[in-house]
Design a protein around this motif. Structure first.
Motif, PDB file in Angstrom:
ATOM      1  N   PRO A 100       0.834  -1.263   0.174  1.00 30.10           N
ATOM      2  CA  PRO A 100      -0.006  -0.010  -0.057  1.00 30.10           C
ATOM      3  C   PRO A 100       0.861   1.290   0.122  1.00 30.10           C
ATOM      4  O   PRO A 100       1.842   1.333   0.791  1.00 30.10           O
ATOM      5  CB  PRO A 100      -1.012  -0.195   1.452  1.00 30.10           C
ATOM      6  CG  PRO A 100      -0.703  -1.551   1.680  1.00 30.10           C
ATOM      7  CD  PRO A 100       0.520  -1.803   0.961  1.00 30.10           C
ATOM      8  N   ALA A 154      -2.431  -6.019   8.840  1.00 34.20           N
ATOM      9  CA  ALA A 154      -3.703  -5.672   8.344  1.00 34.20           C
ATOM     10  C   ALA A 154      -4.649  -6.272   9.475  1.00 34.20           C
ATOM     11  O   ALA A 154      -4.655  -7.297   9.761  1.00 34.20           O
ATOM     12  CB  ALA A 154      -3.999  -6.012   6.956  1.00 34.20           C
ATOM     13  N   TRP A 173      -5.079  -0.756   7.909  1.00 31.99           N
ATOM     14  CA  TRP A 173      -5.710  -1.447   6.636  1.00 31.99           C
ATOM     15  C   TRP A 173      -6.563  -2.502   7.322  1.00 31.99           C
ATOM     16  O   TRP A 173      -6.197  -3.353   7.970  1.00 31.99           O
ATOM     17  CB  TRP A 173      -4.776  -1.978   5.621  1.00 31.99           C
ATOM     18  CG  TRP A 173      -4.134  -1.289   4.793  1.00 31.99           C
ATOM     19  CD1 TRP A 173      -2.978  -0.121   5.023  1.00 31.99           C
ATOM     20  CD2 TRP A 173      -4.470  -0.571   3.515  1.00 31.99           C
ATOM     21  NE1 TRP A 173      -3.062   0.481   4.124  1.00 31.99           N
ATOM     22  CE2 TRP A 173      -3.854   0.711   3.205  1.00 31.99           C
ATOM     23  CE3 TRP A 173      -5.350  -0.899   2.873  1.00 31.99           C
ATOM     24  CZ2 TRP A 173      -4.126   1.269   2.203  1.00 31.99           C
ATOM     25  CZ3 TRP A 173      -5.819  -0.430   1.479  1.00 31.99           C
ATOM     26  CH2 TRP A 173      -4.955   0.627   1.186  1.00 31.99           C
ATOM     27  N   TYR A 186      -5.366  -0.629  -6.250  1.00 32.61           N
ATOM     28  CA  TYR A 186      -5.927   0.251  -5.336  1.00 32.61           C
ATOM     29  C   TYR A 186      -6.765   1.556  -6.128  1.00 32.61           C
ATOM     30  O   TYR A 186      -6.267   1.803  -7.048  1.00 32.61           O
ATOM     31  CB  TYR A 186      -4.523   1.052  -4.410  1.00 32.61           C
ATOM     32  CG  TYR A 186      -4.007  -0.111  -3.697  1.00 32.61           C
ATOM     33  CD1 TYR A 186      -4.339  -0.180  -2.431  1.00 32.61           C
ATOM     34  CD2 TYR A 186      -2.770  -0.805  -4.458  1.00 32.61           C
ATOM     35  CE1 TYR A 186      -3.338  -1.127  -1.502  1.00 32.61           C
ATOM     36  CE2 TYR A 186      -2.037  -1.594  -3.559  1.00 32.61           C
ATOM     37  CZ  TYR A 186      -2.298  -1.951  -2.257  1.00 32.61           C
ATOM     38  OH  TYR A 186      -1.782  -2.850  -1.488  1.00 32.61           O
TER      39      TYR A 186
END
Length: 176
Positions: free
Chosen positions: A31, A63, A111, A158
């Motif tokens: 990310p 995450a 996340w 994304y």
């Protein structure tokens, strides 16, 4: 500051080894932002959880994940929360999105993975919780998938939601 994956601990090596042993290929584009929603679609099997956890642990991806409260029975509650689980009582889901958005605001890194169908059964629609969270928290959506045909587990795309639900959902449907 964006967190990077830690070195390969024995737990990470074991998770990657298990994925390889069972013939899974993994793809992760890390990310670019410290916060977001991971949309895991489609969710078709109980194996999705095991494969997803091996992927998360093996890649060192910090995450969280959303699961129905029934997934967190004693004596496994602590372990599942340690693995990043956030239990949701689906009978009392009111206020959940607002609480999650507040969590996003209070953390430097967050996340969170969500299976938008809310079930492993085939559905013709995707529930909008992930979308509402992403818009309200102003975070991107990572498009994750577990492809049994190619034995690939991945997060490689994304998207930012624009607020135009129809257009945003069309882009998501086009990807999947």
């Amino acid at each position: 500051m964006i967190r990077t994956a830690p070195g390969k601990s024995p737990l990470r090596r074991a998770a990657l080894g298990l994925l390889r042993l069972f013939g899974w290929r993994r793809v992760l584009v890390w990310p670019a932002e410290p916060k977001g929603v991971i949309m895991v679609y489609p969710h078709t099997s109980n194996w999705d959880f095991i494969i997803g956890m091996l992927f998360k642990i093996g890649n060192g991806l910090p995450a969280n994940w959303i699961g129905k409260a029934e997934m967190f029975p004693p004596p496994f509650t602590g372990l599942l929360k340690w693995l990043g689980g956030i239990p949701v009582d689906r009978r009392r889901a009111a206020g959940f999105i607002e609480a999650l958005v507040e969590e996003f605001r209070s953390r430097d890194w967050m996340w969170v993975a969500i299976a938008p169908e809310g079930t492993r059964a085939h559905t013709d629609h995707i529930k909008s919780g992930f979308y509402q969270i992403a818009l309200a928290a102003d975070v991107p959506v990572a498009l994750a998938y577990i492809d049994y045909a190619t034995r690939t587990v991945a997060i490689d795309t994304y998207l930012r939601m624009t607020g135009d639900r129809d257009a945003d959902m069309a882009r998501i449907r086009e990807f999947y």
